[in-house]
Design an enzyme around this catalytic site. Sequence first.
Site, mmCIF file in Angstrom:
data_model
loop_
_atom_site.group_PDB
_atom_site.id
_atom_site.type_symbol
_atom_site.label_atom_id
_atom_site.label_comp_id
_atom_site.label_asym_id
_atom_site.label_seq_id
_atom_site.Cartn_x
_atom_site.Cartn_y
_atom_site.Cartn_z
ATOM 1 N N SER A 49 52.316 21.755 70.364
ATOM 2 C CA SER A 49 51.566 22.787 69.493
ATOM 3 C C SER A 49 50.795 22.082 68.591
ATOM 4 O O SER A 49 50.913 20.679 68.151
ATOM 5 C CB SER A 49 52.383 23.835 68.744
ATOM 6 O OG SER A 49 52.017 24.359 67.505
ATOM 7 N N TYR B 61 59.617 26.390 63.763
ATOM 8 C CA TYR B 61 58.794 26.326 64.670
ATOM 9 C C TYR B 61 58.283 24.721 64.861
ATOM 10 O O TYR B 61 57.925 24.230 65.919
ATOM 11 C CB TYR B 61 57.592 27.151 65.034
ATOM 12 C CG TYR B 61 56.591 27.375 66.025
ATOM 13 C CD1 TYR B 61 56.902 27.777 67.289
ATOM 14 C CD2 TYR B 61 55.280 26.727 65.709
ATOM 15 C CE1 TYR B 61 56.107 27.925 68.266
ATOM 16 C CE2 TYR B 61 54.481 26.757 66.680
ATOM 17 C CZ TYR B 61 54.711 27.178 67.854
ATOM 18 O OH TYR B 61 53.841 27.109 69.009
#
Length: 271
Positions: free
Chosen positions: A154, A167
Amino acid sequence: MLFDKKTAVITGGAGVLCSAFGAMLAREGARVALLDLNAEAAAQRAAEIERAGGRAIGVGCNVLEPASVNAAAKEVADAFGACDFLINGAGGNNPKGSTAEETYGAGTRTFFDIDSKDFAFVTDLNLLGTVIPTQVFAKQMLGREGSSILNISSMSAPCPMTKVPAYSAAKAGISNLTQWLAVYFADSKIRVNAIAPGFLITGQNRALLLNDDGSLTERSRKIISHTPMRRFGQPSELLGAVKFLLNYSESAFVNGIVLPIDGGFMAYSGV
């Protein structure tokens, strides 16, 4: 047909991005197994691939339970044979692992309010949810030239996004794990790489990025202002990178990389 007679296993296979990966691989001749916690959704996505002329099955699977992943592996092997490609697509965030504000101050949920179990759920889903399927399916790839594992990192890995500490930490772990696995399996003819998508609108983040009327949220406006291409990405714009990294004839010497697909987000300092 780049991937004729190859078997591709995709965890999180019923999701927006991973189902697009599956459809692309099927068009290129691969036999696709979509593994997802939602077995019904996985079956529906597989049926769509079959109707388009591809070969696919949907398999219910909890990537955090080794017994479930082993059972899924047996089902895939019975249907299509040994795994050639593994895409570790299962993951995502949970609001309980996030803060309400970007910095500490008044707010309904601060860093101090995040329960350790909620933080662990997010990190486990992304990181352990990549480790366990890799342990199971990589055994089938050992010594088979052309085998490949693709992880999903990500933009939050190299530079953590505000509000999502769990996250961000998990995806940083994915990038690190990708490099570790690439070295570990190099002598076993298994390549391991990752892609790091920029900002795309999916089922998981739609409420964060779009208001009820479809307009951009404040967070979306910040994202767009820091993306030189001034827009969100589309799932179809990830497919070329996925195809390249899995295609041994084009990327046989590519190993251990995390490829950004971000519209220039990482290149822009903000000034």
